[in-house]
Design a protein around this motif. Sequence first.
Motif: not given
Length: 292
Positions: A45, A49, A104, A107-108
């Motif tokens: 993950k 990111a 990012a 997204s994480l």
Amino acid sequence: MIEDRERKTGKELLMIAVKAIVYLFLVYLYLNKPAFYVEYPSVNKIAGAVMVFLGPSLVVSILRLIIVYWYIRKHKFKSNIKDNFILGINRITSILDTVFFGLAILSLLEVDLAQLVFSVSIVAAAVALTFKDYVTNMINGLIIMFSDRLSLGDHIKMGEHEGKILDITLINMILQNEDSDMVIIPNSVVFSSVIINQSKQNIKKLSIEFDMSLNNGYTPEYLENYLNKVISNYAANVMDKGLTVKTIALNKDAAVFKAMVLLRHYDKVKEREIRRAINTALIRLSATLKTE
């Protein structure tokens, strides 16, 4: 300065190379799915990111370098040139990097796309309303950066402020006046003000306003002759017949005059000397009249 610019360009190329190596390494891991990716999902993950940030950031960095190089070659600038266009490109690059970093992080956190768009719309509207002055300053700052009317290093006059443009940020413009003070002016004020760019003129104008009592009976012609003798030592800096005196206003007890001197080129030190010589001469003339 050239060595500093070359060193800075070398650092930029090194940073791009590092970004490219890290990004390609993460892409390799993503395609091959090593065992620790499966064993530790959080690592996968985090790597994803980082890819969300590094990929677009790498593309923007390369494009920025190409655009700046093309711009310098097109206009035949020196490698250490400070230019509004380059400044604007740098600011936009910083803004995009911030946006990519935010994506990012999202997204994480595995934020849903539909929910993200809705949330961003609400937040953007709230930010625009709450910080509208800052948003206006940022937009005006970008417009000023990409304008060819004002450039870094230009000597401008805006209202009561006069000085050299040291920097243009997304929020304000920074001037250095003749006293070496830093004057910070919001971009919205700059954008809506009348500006005299003295660096874009072929000649430099120096103007001084002063009062004379009507009882003295001095005419603009007399004052011109008097002041021309005062600045005779500065013939190399003043244009031929470059001093004129005109009447600005007539009051009950005094007349307001304006002396204007056309200088051959911009020289702040000589301009200060000429201004001081004229002011001193006018003070002595007034003092002489009072004693008489």
